[in-house]
Design an enzyme around this catalytic site. Structure first.
Site, PDB file in Angstrom:
ATOM      1  N   ASN A   1       3.842  25.759 -32.260  1.00 11.85           N
ATOM      2  CA  ASN A   1       2.589  26.331 -32.739  1.00 11.85           C
ATOM      3  C   ASN A   1       2.548  27.864 -32.615  1.00 11.85           C
ATOM      4  O   ASN A   1       1.670  28.512 -33.199  1.00 11.85           O
ATOM      5  CB  ASN A   1       1.376  25.707 -32.018  1.00 11.85           C
TER       6      ASN A   1
ATOM      7  N   ASP B   1      -4.673  16.003 -34.217  1.00 15.37           N
ATOM      8  CA  ASP B   1      -4.291  16.769 -35.407  1.00 15.37           C
ATOM      9  C   ASP B   1      -5.373  16.709 -36.479  1.00 15.37           C
ATOM     10  O   ASP B   1      -6.115  15.727 -36.564  1.00 15.37           O
ATOM     11  CB  ASP B   1      -2.960  16.206 -35.950  1.00 15.37           C
TER      12      ASP B   1
HETATM   13  C1  IPE Z   1       1.113  18.704 -33.502  1.00 19.55           C
HETATM   14  O1  IPE Z   1       0.406  19.062 -34.624  1.00 19.55           O
HETATM   15  C2  IPE Z   1       0.794  19.634 -32.355  1.00 19.55           C
HETATM   16  C3  IPE Z   1      -0.523  19.494 -31.756  1.00 19.55           C
HETATM   17  C4  IPE Z   1      -1.424  18.612 -32.088  1.00 19.55           C
HETATM   18  C5  IPE Z   1      -0.807  20.412 -30.664  1.00 19.55           C
HETATM   19  P1  IPE Z   1       0.969  20.094 -35.699  1.00 19.55           P
HETATM   20  O2  IPE Z   1      -0.100  20.273 -36.716  1.00 19.55           O
HETATM   21  O3  IPE Z   1       1.472  21.315 -35.029  1.00 19.55           O
HETATM   22  O4  IPE Z   1       2.213  19.305 -36.316  1.00 19.55           O
HETATM   23  P2  IPE Z   1       2.873  19.390 -37.748  1.00 19.55           P
HETATM   24  O5  IPE Z   1       3.161  20.851 -38.027  1.00 19.55           O
HETATM   25  O6  IPE Z   1       1.903  18.835 -38.720  1.00 19.55           O
HETATM   26  O7  IPE Z   1       4.107  18.551 -37.661  1.00 19.55           O
HETATM   27  C1  IPE Z   2      -4.362  20.354 -34.514  1.00 17.40           C
HETATM   28  O1  IPE Z   2      -4.967  20.709 -35.725  1.00 17.40           O
HETATM   29  C2  IPE Z   2      -4.529  21.408 -33.449  1.00 17.40           C
HETATM   30  C3  IPE Z   2      -3.287  22.105 -33.095  1.00 17.40           C
HETATM   31  C4  IPE Z   2      -2.119  21.890 -33.629  1.00 17.40           C
HETATM   32  C5  IPE Z   2      -3.387  23.109 -32.064  1.00 17.40           C
HETATM   33  P1  IPE Z   2      -4.222  21.593 -36.798  1.00 17.40           P
HETATM   34  O2  IPE Z   2      -4.551  23.028 -36.534  1.00 17.40           O
HETATM   35  O3  IPE Z   2      -2.773  21.294 -36.828  1.00 17.40           O
HETATM   36  O4  IPE Z   2      -4.930  21.117 -38.126  1.00 17.40           O
HETATM   37  P2  IPE Z   2      -4.227  20.817 -39.526  1.00 17.40           P
HETATM   38  O5  IPE Z   2      -3.126  19.856 -39.260  1.00 17.40           O
HETATM   39  O6  IPE Z   2      -3.736  22.127 -40.031  1.00 17.40           O
HETATM   40  O7  IPE Z   2      -5.306  20.235 -40.349  1.00 17.40           O
HETATM   41 MG    MG Z   3      -1.674  19.933 -37.828  1.00 16.00          MG
END
Ligand code: IPE
Ligand code: IPE
Ligand code: MG
Length: 239
Positions: free
Chosen positions: A69, A21
């Site tokens: 997502n 993340d």
């Molecule tokens: C969790 O991260 C999903 C992945 C890393 C694929 P998210 O960014 O989607 O989670 P939230 O929204 O912060 O809970």
């Molecule tokens: C994790 O990074 C990747 C996926 C969830 C696919 P994010 O895209 O959630 O990055 P932040 O949390 O918005 O910084």
């Molecule tokens: Mg995220």
């Protein structure tokens, strides 16, 4: 291969799972588009896979795309689909040559474009005989969806209610032979699970780090394993 310093080779976790993340925030901090943060996560991922091999993990799982997502802007979703396909194209041969088995963990009959499912099948097939480490890509994965799908499968089989137990549910998880994670690592300073492996993490050790995923490297994995080795796992019993 030598185990990194400060890690007890007798207590290496069998299975480490990572919530990758913070890609978007990494990019925003640099005035880049969110998608450039995802792109930068590729080096982080494959350096960490190298670290997992150095440690001799049996299973290394990553959360690549969640069932939630899909709520993201269509451009980002499209990017992530192509990006994950690209990762398989760019890395399958290299992983195969290192003895890594690629597995897909997620809902395959819902929303994922056919082209990507086909690519996943190819990578899975090409590497199916590898035994050094299993690299489990949780893609279109949600812990609740997985439990719902397991229950649906039991109902469809006509299993009697008194035969529904933990073993029966486990047998119907997406890839039942993957052992529960010993350690779950989440990056980016968020202290939550976000629907990752809900059934499997009942007794996993959790390590949280502020490092944003694109900055994560094998050293950060080693640090998480050191922290894991300080923990006292009781599984509800007494020490
Ligand atoms: C969790 O991260 C999903 C992945 C890393 C694929 P998210 O960014 O989607 O989670 P939230 O929204 O912060 O809970
Ligand atoms: C994790 O990074 C990747 C996926 C969830 C696919 P994010 O895209 O959630 O990055 P932040 O949390 O918005 O910084
Ligand atoms: Mg995220």
């Amino acid at each position: 291969m030598t185990i990194p310093p400060g890690i007890d080779p007798q207590r290496i976790p069998r299975h480490v799972a990572c919530v990758m993340d913070g890609n978007g925030r990494w990019a925003e901090q640099r005035g880049l588009k969110r998608t450039e943060g995802h792109a930068a996560g590729e080096d982080a991922l494959f350096d960490t896979v190298e670290g997992a091999l150095e440690l001799g993990l049996e299973h290394f799982s990553v959360y690549a795309f969640s069932t939630e997502n899909w709520k993201r802007p269509p451009d980002e979703v499209r990017y992530l689909m192509g990006f994950n396909e690209g990762i398989l194209i760019r890395h399958t041969d290299e992983l195969d040559s290192k003895g890594v088995r690629i597995r897909f963990v997620g809902r395959s009959n819902w929303r994922v474009p056919k082209r990507i499912l086909h690519r996943i099948d190819e990578a899975t097939e090409q590497t199916r005989h590898n035994t050094r480490m299993s690299f489990n890509v949780c893609f279109n994965y949600g812990g609740r969806a997985e439990i719902v799908d397991a229950v649906r499968a039991l109902v469809a089989e006509g299993v009697r209610s008194d035969k529904v137990d933990e073993k029966a549910i486990r047998r119907h998880l997406y890839v039942p032979e993957i052992p529960d994670p010993d350690l779950v690592v989440r990056t980016s300073g968020e202290y939550r699970i976000s629907n990752f492996l809900l059934w499997q993490i009942a007794y996993s050790e959790l390590v949280f780090t502020d490092v944003l995923w694109p900055d994560f490297r094998r050293e950060n994995l080693f640090a998480a394993v050191r922290e894991y080795q300080e923990r006292d796992r009781r599984f509800g019993g007494v020490a």
